[in-house]
Design a protein around this motif. Structure first.
Motif, PDB file in Angstrom:
ATOM      1  N   GLY A  59       0.955  -1.219   0.107  1.00  0.00           N
ATOM      2  CA  GLY A  59       0.018  -0.035  -0.018  1.00  0.00           C
ATOM      3  C   GLY A  59       0.848   1.242   0.040  1.00  0.00           C
ATOM      4  N   ALA A  60       0.222   2.347  -0.065  1.00  0.00           N
ATOM      5  CA  ALA A  60       0.843   3.697   0.044  1.00  0.00           C
ATOM      6  C   ALA A  60       1.436   4.120   1.385  1.00  0.00           C
ATOM      7  CB  ALA A  60      -0.372   4.739  -0.184  1.00  0.00           C
ATOM      8  N   ASP A  61       1.471   3.409   2.623  1.00  0.00           N
ATOM      9  CA  ASP A  61       2.048   3.750   3.456  1.00  0.00           C
ATOM     10  C   ASP A  61       2.898   2.413   4.020  1.00  0.00           C
ATOM     11  OD1 ASP A  61       0.661   6.135   5.275  1.00  0.00           O
ATOM     12  OD2 ASP A  61      -0.860   5.142   3.933  1.00  0.00           O
ATOM     13  N   PHE A  62       4.395   2.781   4.372  1.00  0.00           N
ATOM     14  CA  PHE A  62       5.143   1.883   4.970  1.00  0.00           C
ATOM     15  C   PHE A  62       4.442   1.461   6.165  1.00  0.00           C
ATOM     16  CE2 PHE A  62       8.836   0.989   7.657  1.00  0.00           C
ATOM     17  CZ  PHE A  62       9.287  -0.125   7.096  1.00  0.00           C
ATOM     18  N   CYS A  63       4.452   2.555   7.109  1.00  0.00           N
ATOM     19  CA  CYS A  63       3.707   2.467   8.404  1.00  0.00           C
ATOM     20  C   CYS A  63       3.446   3.561   8.959  1.00  0.00           C
ATOM     21  CB  CYS A  63       4.898   1.451   9.372  1.00  0.00           C
ATOM     22  SG  CYS A  63       4.373   1.233  11.026  1.00  0.00           S
ATOM     23  N   SER A  64       2.285   3.648   9.348  1.00  0.00           N
ATOM     24  CA  SER A  64       1.571   5.029   9.958  1.00  0.00           C
ATOM     25  C   SER A  64       1.918   5.262  11.430  1.00  0.00           C
ATOM     26  CB  SER A  64       0.141   5.119   9.622  1.00  0.00           C
ATOM     27  OG  SER A  64      -0.607   4.332  10.350  1.00  0.00           O
ATOM     28  N   GLY A  65       2.675   4.529  12.306  1.00  0.00           N
ATOM     29  CA  GLY A  65       3.121   4.633  13.554  1.00  0.00           C
ATOM     30  C   GLY A  65       1.960   4.165  14.338  1.00  0.00           C
ATOM     31  N   THR A  66       2.184   4.217  15.539  1.00  0.00           N
ATOM     32  CA  THR A  66       0.941   3.761  16.495  1.00  0.00           C
ATOM     33  C   THR A  66      -0.513   4.586  16.305  1.00  0.00           C
ATOM     34  OG1 THR A  66       2.725   3.417  18.172  1.00  0.00           O
ATOM     35  CG2 THR A  66       0.447   3.367  18.898  1.00  0.00           C
ATOM     36  N   ASP A  67      -1.481   3.506  16.137  1.00  0.00           N
ATOM     37  CA  ASP A  67      -2.700   3.940  16.206  1.00  0.00           C
ATOM     38  C   ASP A  67      -3.293   4.681  17.633  1.00  0.00           C
ATOM     39  OD1 ASP A  67      -5.481   4.282  15.823  1.00  0.00           O
ATOM     40  OD2 ASP A  67      -6.061   2.348  15.523  1.00  0.00           O
TER      41      ASP A  67
END
Length: 252
Positions: A59-67
């Motif tokens: 997808g477009a995000d490697f990782c968005s960080g903590t939810d």
């Protein structure tokens, strides 16, 4: 384990490949992801024929960080005295593992996602890659990611980037030291890298990484202090309101 799997694991010659696989949720850091990444690392380390662990994402995000959209602060909160959060333990393992750990970033790495990439031995960045520590915008401090970013880019560069919530594209990341190899097609850059890494045996890699840790030691209490600082900032007056506003604006 309830809900969809956070990662997809596949094997290749001398390597284990792990892809974060929840693109609709922007590949967030939560208990599920941390548990599955730790299990994948266990699997790779248990295989004597494995030399490299490759961490990527769909997808477009490697990782968005903590939810941080809910009421529960962070994965693994409620620490005992002297304990560390699971996120810190994973970052520390990626740096200390006798495997070569390679992050393939071809999307947005945000907040804790930057730390996840920076903790790997090598970072390959594609043309869609970006890196941004956004914690200061919501009243938090990237206490756990910052040491791993700083060891790549230097203390002042990491501090300034954090204060400004600076965004790095792939070329800027390479110039700063956040990325080691950059190309329009991350997979094409990765292939010759894996071929080169295959020429070094695992014991030699382990020896080099142990020596690096000896040359540049990290305070043994840093993980504990970073974990507790994050929890303190989350509980600070006004932080919840900043997080809620950021969520409404789509900025967190």
């Amino acid at each position: 384990m309830s809900g969809p799997r956070a990662v997809v694991v596949s094997r290749g010659r001398d390597l284990l490949r792990v892809e974060m696989a929840r693109p609709r949720q922007r590949n967030p850091i939560d208990d599920t992801l941390l548990t599955e990444l730790a299990a994948a690392l266990d699997e790779a380390e248990a295989d004597p024929g494995c030399r490299v662990l490759v961490l990527g994402a769909r997808g477009a995000d490697f990782c968005s960080g903590t939810d941080l959209s809910g009421d529960r602060p962070v994965p693994g909160d409620g620490l005992a005295a002297g304990a560390e959060l699971p996120y810190w333990r994973l970052l520390d393992r990626l740096t200390r593992s006798e495997l070569v750990t390679v992050a393939v970033v071809d999307g947005r790495a945000t907040a804790g996602g930057v730390g996840l990439a920076a903790a790997c031995d090598l970072v390959v960045a594609g043309e869609r890659a970006s890196f941004r520590l956004t914690e200061m915008l919501v009243g938090l401090v990237p206490a756990m990611a910052l040491p791993f970013v700083a060891r790549r880019v230097g203390e002042q560069r990491a501090f300034a980037a954090t204060l400004r919530a600076e965004e790095f594209d792939s070329e800027a990341a390479r110039a700063a030291g956040l990325a080691d190899l950059v190309g329009a097609d991350a997979e094409r850059v990765l292939r010759p890298l894996l071929a080169a890494l295959g020429r070094t045996d695992r014991a030699t890699t382990a020896a080099l990484k142990r020596y690096r840790a000896r040359l540049f030691p990290r305070d043994e209490r840093l993980g504990h202090d970073a974990s507790h600082l994050l929890l303190e900032r989350f509980a600070a007056p006004g932080t919840r309101a900043l997080l809620d506003r950021a969520q409404e604006a789509g900025a967190a």
